[in-house]
Design an enzyme around this catalytic site. Structure first.
Site, mmCIF file in Angstrom:
data_model
loop_
_atom_site.group_PDB
_atom_site.id
_atom_site.type_symbol
_atom_site.label_atom_id
_atom_site.label_comp_id
_atom_site.label_asym_id
_atom_site.label_seq_id
_atom_site.Cartn_x
_atom_site.Cartn_y
_atom_site.Cartn_z
ATOM 1 N N HIS A 96 -27.452 53.270 -39.752
ATOM 2 C CA HIS A 96 -26.038 53.049 -39.469
ATOM 3 C C HIS A 96 -25.339 52.935 -40.827
ATOM 4 C CE1 HIS A 96 -26.980 51.092 -35.265
ATOM 5 N NE2 HIS A 96 -27.483 52.291 -35.395
ATOM 6 N N TYR A 121 -27.011 69.581 -53.315
ATOM 7 C CA TYR A 121 -28.192 68.882 -52.788
ATOM 8 C C TYR A 121 -28.164 68.679 -51.288
ATOM 9 C CZ TYR A 121 -28.237 68.625 -57.712
ATOM 10 O OH TYR A 121 -28.177 69.002 -59.011
HETATM 11 ZN ZN LIG Z 1 -28.570 53.454 -34.050
#
Ligand SMILES: [Zn+2]
Length: 213
Positions: A96, A121
């Protein structure tokens, strides 16, 4: 040290590193890694990535039946979807992470290719990252959405939730995830500024050289 013991230690080390850098808060985020016998180690439900006990990491069969350790994360459908649809997958990381989540909320983010081409990248390590819709936490439909991509993408971004990255092994998955979050951070930092991104000929050369689409 056995493969299982080594992988348990590595999952805990990488998880703590990600947590300590503020890349997934509280008890959010999860990591899985597949062993050579096809069984899977995955971080337990309700655990903090910063404080994992390697011995308590969940052990699951190849078809995700609980074999030992604590109970696995409720986000297991995300992980199994990548293992089932992208055969080279040896590890899956879900965080998250703030800038990726922020990017998922912006209405002008391209849902087929969420990361603007700012550095080589992200293109080399991730290819195109797909934005998936918002799902309630733990909804198995998240896994169905990943399966719907038929293994064509190594990384997705769940709207208002966070990114999921699959790779051939644990370090590759973590490093690709870090690139996703850093590129999202650059996108937010340069948003509205006259930033010079990569041009199409540079992107084409990267894709040709590093075989990502
Ligand atoms: Zn999650």
């Amino acid at each position: 040290m056995s493969e299982e013991s080594r992988l348990r230690e590595e999952i805990a080390l990488f998880a703590k590193s990600l947590f300590d850098r503020g890349l997934t808060p509280g008890s959010s985020g999860n990591i899985s890694a597949r062993m050579s016998d096809g069984t899977v180690l995955v971080t337990p439900t309700g655990s903090s990535m910063g404080f994992l006990d390697p011995a308590r990491i969940s052990h699951l069969s190849a078809d995700m039946v609980h074999l030992g350790g604590d109970l696995p994360t409720k986000e297991i459908p995300l992980h199994s979807a990548f293992y089932d649809t992208r055969k080279p997958t040896g590890a899956v990381v879900h965080l998250h992470s703030t800038h990726s989540v922020a990017l998922s909320m912006l209405t002008d983010t391209d849902p087929d290719d969420v990361l603007p081409p700012l550095t080589p990248y992200s293109i080399m390590k991730l290819g195109k990252v797909k934005l998936l819709p918002f799902f309630l936490p733990g909804d198995p439909a998240m896994g169905d959405a990943v399966r719907g991509l038929a293994g064509q993408r190594s990384a997705v971004l769940l709207a208002n939730h966070g990114p999921v990255v699959a790779a051939k092994d644990l370090s590759a998955a973590v490093f690709a995830m870090e690139e996703l979050e850093e590129t999202a951070k650059l996108a937010i930092l340069t948003r509205g500024l006259p930033a010079r991104g990569l041009v199409q000929s540079q992107i084409d050369a990267l894709v040709a050289r590093f075989d990502k689409t």
